[in-house]
Enzyme design. Structure first.
Site, mmCIF file in Angstrom:
data_model
loop_
_atom_site.group_PDB
_atom_site.id
_atom_site.type_symbol
_atom_site.label_atom_id
_atom_site.label_comp_id
_atom_site.label_asym_id
_atom_site.label_seq_id
_atom_site.Cartn_x
_atom_site.Cartn_y
_atom_site.Cartn_z
ATOM 1 N N LYS A 172 119.514 33.293 -137.938
ATOM 2 C CA LYS A 172 119.310 34.259 -139.035
ATOM 3 C C LYS A 172 118.118 33.919 -139.921
ATOM 4 O O LYS A 172 117.627 32.798 -139.936
ATOM 5 C CB LYS A 172 120.603 34.393 -139.833
ATOM 6 C CG LYS A 172 121.629 35.188 -138.983
ATOM 7 C CD LYS A 172 122.564 36.009 -139.763
ATOM 8 C CE LYS A 172 123.350 36.904 -138.801
ATOM 9 N NZ LYS A 172 124.736 37.072 -139.189
ATOM 10 N N ARG A 228 129.943 32.254 -133.924
ATOM 11 C CA ARG A 228 129.309 33.398 -133.228
ATOM 12 C C ARG A 228 127.841 33.050 -133.003
ATOM 13 O O ARG A 228 127.076 32.957 -133.951
ATOM 14 C CB ARG A 228 129.449 34.649 -134.102
ATOM 15 C CG ARG A 228 128.816 35.898 -133.515
ATOM 16 C CD ARG A 228 128.931 37.067 -134.497
ATOM 17 N NE ARG A 228 128.428 38.304 -133.920
ATOM 18 C CZ ARG A 228 127.141 38.652 -133.899
ATOM 19 N NH1 ARG A 228 126.228 37.874 -134.434
ATOM 20 N NH2 ARG A 228 126.780 39.800 -133.350
HETATM 21 N N1 HH2 Z 1 125.966 39.098 -137.606
HETATM 22 C C1 HH2 Z 1 125.352 40.095 -136.942
HETATM 23 C C2 HH2 Z 1 126.090 41.089 -136.296
HETATM 24 N N2 HH2 Z 1 127.452 41.041 -136.305
HETATM 25 N N3 HH2 Z 1 129.445 39.977 -136.952
HETATM 26 C C3 HH2 Z 1 130.077 39.007 -137.597
HETATM 27 N N4 HH2 Z 1 131.419 38.955 -137.625
HETATM 28 N N5 HH2 Z 1 129.393 38.019 -138.268
HETATM 29 C C4 HH2 Z 1 128.026 38.007 -138.308
HETATM 30 O O1 HH2 Z 1 127.444 37.104 -138.940
HETATM 31 C C5 HH2 Z 1 127.323 39.046 -137.619
HETATM 32 C C6 HH2 Z 1 128.083 40.042 -136.946
HETATM 33 C C7 HH2 Z 1 123.854 40.154 -136.911
HETATM 34 O O2 HH2 Z 1 123.356 39.382 -135.858
HETATM 35 P P1 HH2 Z 1 122.943 39.960 -134.424
HETATM 36 O O3 HH2 Z 1 124.102 40.619 -133.773
HETATM 37 O O4 HH2 Z 1 122.300 38.877 -133.643
HETATM 38 O O5 HH2 Z 1 121.797 41.004 -134.738
HETATM 39 P P2 HH2 Z 1 121.732 42.588 -134.890
HETATM 40 O O6 HH2 Z 1 122.702 43.003 -135.955
HETATM 41 O O7 HH2 Z 1 120.302 42.844 -135.254
HETATM 42 O O8 HH2 Z 1 122.117 43.203 -133.579
#
Ligand code: HH2
Length: 283
Positions: A222, A256
């Protein structure tokens, strides 16, 4: 401690890894990589081979200023992947969505966890779906939408406010009929938080753990890591692992991540130190 996801029970005596699978063109770190469902399922199977117990499938990026995706498009992205993964029966599947239609269809296709990233925007409809289906629910703290979250970072005491929110939401879920062992809590790193606020939440994660539910941590790659260390998104693995190990010492039970192998090795080592055990434990 365990995490009940419909008919399955995920033991949390050891920390569980949730592998991130974004079937999107624009996710902040893996956007565009897993758009083809066959490639997406192959990547998920590789993460399972590396030790992921849960695969978190998302069809709409939540990064700041992400473009909203229509329900039909989100369904078209996630369903073939969930179906492909469910037919293998090798992991728990979580659906990362803000939409009730997507959650319902994903559960019908074989998912057993709803990853609710709505935070303070929740209207309770994902709670009701989880209660009705027996699915587990991850409650994550957030504010606003991807378009507005960056301006919603005023807190008097971020740790106290996020902890109170998560405690309140867990109570609401239990009232709605979700069983206590099907609820996990997540402070929502990077969602309407400054870098300093993310660090404060990590430092005092034990206050959220003290609520008595499994805590999930999603710091992977992040931007607060980038802001602190001046690193681009493709060079944040080691620092991500450091946050996860710290979180495990504070009591986190689900991590995660995009990078399963380095995280799992480091987390197992951390658990051994916390337990004071030198017995071998395969990563
Ligand atoms: N972070 C993201 C998406 N979903 N869900 C939970 N429970 N906790 C988190 O910290 C979280 C999440 C954002 O990360 P990522 O899926 O890699 O990116 P994007 O939202 O751009 O797809």
């Amino acid at each position: 401690m365990e995490f009940r996801c419909r008919d399955a029970v995920l033991p949390l005596d050891r920390v569980a890894v949730m592998g991130v699978l974004n079937v999107t063109p624009d996710s902040f770190s893996d956007g565009g990589q897993w758009i083809d469902p066959t490639v997406a399922v192959e990547h998920a199977l590789a993460m399972i081979d590396q030790g992921a117990a849960i695969i978190d499938v998302g069809g709409e990026s939540t990064r700041p200023n992400a473009v909203p995706v229509a329900t039909k498009e989100e369904l078209a992205r996630v369903l073939p992947v969930i179906e492909g993964l469910a037919s293998q029966g090798r992991c728990l599947i979580s659906i990362d969505t803000r939409k009730r239609e997507v959650a319902e269809a994903a559960l019908a296709a074989g998912a057993s966890i709803v990853n609710d990233t709505l935070g303070e925007e929740s209207d309770g409809s994902l709670d009701e779906i989880a209660a009705r289906s027996g699915a587990a629910l991850v409650v994550m703290h957030s504010r606003g939408t991807p378009a507005t979250m960056r301006s919603l970072v005023h807190y008097d005491d971020v740790v106290a406010e996020v902890t109170a929110f998560l405690g309140r939401r867990a109570g609401e879920l239990e009232k709605a009929g979700v069983s206590r062992d099907s609820i996990a809590l997540d402070p929502g790193f990077g969602f309407a938080k400054t870098p300093e606020q993310n660090i404060a939440l990590l430092r005092e994660l034990d206050r959220i753990v003290a609520l008595g539910y499994p805590v999930l941590v999603g710091t992977s790659r992040k931007s607060f890591i980038g802001a602190l260390l001046g690193l681009p998104v493709d060079q944040r693995v080691e620092a991500t692992v450091a946050t996860m190990c710290w979180a495990v010492t504070k009591g986190a039970r689900i991590v995660r991540v995009h990078d399963v192998t380095p995280t799992l090795r480091a987390v197992r080592m951390t658990e051994a130190i916390v337990a004071g055990s030198s017995a071998g434990s395969s990563a």
